[in-house]
Design an enzyme around this catalytic site. Structure first.
Site, mmCIF file in Angstrom:
data_model
loop_
_atom_site.group_PDB
_atom_site.id
_atom_site.type_symbol
_atom_site.label_atom_id
_atom_site.label_comp_id
_atom_site.label_asym_id
_atom_site.label_seq_id
_atom_site.Cartn_x
_atom_site.Cartn_y
_atom_site.Cartn_z
ATOM 1 N N SER A 11 44.493 51.065 36.689
ATOM 2 C CA SER A 11 44.094 52.400 36.228
ATOM 3 C C SER A 11 43.176 53.111 37.212
ATOM 4 O O SER A 11 42.986 54.322 37.110
ATOM 5 C CB SER A 11 43.410 52.298 34.861
ATOM 6 N N SER A 126 39.846 39.515 46.003
ATOM 7 C CA SER A 126 38.508 38.946 46.005
ATOM 8 C C SER A 126 37.563 40.024 46.526
ATOM 9 O O SER A 126 37.664 41.187 46.126
ATOM 10 C CB SER A 126 38.491 37.677 46.877
ATOM 11 N N TYR A 140 28.634 38.867 40.245
ATOM 12 C CA TYR A 140 29.838 39.401 40.870
ATOM 13 C C TYR A 140 30.247 38.480 42.017
ATOM 14 O O TYR A 140 31.409 38.065 42.119
ATOM 15 C CB TYR A 140 29.606 40.829 41.374
ATOM 16 N N LYS A 144 33.693 36.031 42.587
ATOM 17 C CA LYS A 144 34.568 36.122 43.747
ATOM 18 C C LYS A 144 34.561 34.833 44.575
ATOM 19 O O LYS A 144 35.590 34.461 45.142
ATOM 20 C CB LYS A 144 34.200 37.340 44.599
#
Length: 178
Positions: A11, A126, A140, A144
């Site tokens: 989106s 990633s 975060y 990753k």
């Protein structure tokens, strides 16, 4: 016959750019997001990568409509910023739920299809934050870093089935993400 690709996080941001680009390149694109919105001629799908049921239903729908799935781009994600000691555990867990476990859910649903076809591509989006820890984005980065280890191990597991895994590690990109 056009190749079929599922892109999560389609989106906005990198996911939307991938969906638009691959659609323009002749792929049959199913762009999944919680909103299910589309910016172009590709097919939008409402899918919440945090939900086993939503992902299972989404992949089953793609298989039912197209009889194949050639590639997945796992791009759904969001960023949590703040000091580690001030981050509520629920928010830290939510970060990993979407960014890491969401990709795992999608890949686990797609792999049996690709294995039966004897071919496929998994692209895991990633981040540079999966290679170096980013201050005030520890969770975060953790999501990753997990993606990096998962992707490297996965590549070895699925190579004998003709399935290829690619990790993409972008730095800052001009999107509404940051």
């Amino acid at each position: 016959m056009a190749k079929v690709i599922l892109i999560t996080g389609a989106s906005a941001g990198i996911g939307r750019a991938c969906a638009d680009r691959l659609h323009d390149g002749g792929w049959t694109v199913v762009g999944a997001s919680r909103r299910g919105s589309s910016s172009g001629g590709w097919t939008p799908m409402v899918m919440d990568v945090d939900s086993d049921e939503s992902v299972s239903k989404g992949v089953a729908t793609i298989l039912g409509e197209h009889s194949r799935l050639d590639a997945v781009v796992a791009c759904a994600g969001w960023g949590l910023a703040g000091a580690v000691e001030l981050t509520p555990m629920a928010e830290a867990k939510d970060q990993l739920e979407t960014n890491f476990w969401g990709a795992v859910r999608v890949v686990q649903e797609a792999l049996p299809i690709m294995r039966r076809q004897g071919d496929g591509r998994v692209v895991l989006v990633s981040s540079i934050g999966g290679v170096i820890g980013i201050p005030f984005q520890a969770f975060y980065s953790a999501s990753k870093f997990a993606m990096e280890g998962y992707g490297e191990a996965l590549a070895h597991e699925v190579a004998p089935f003709g399935i290829h895994v690619t990790l993409v590690e972008p730095g800052n990109v001009r999107t509404d993400f940051t």
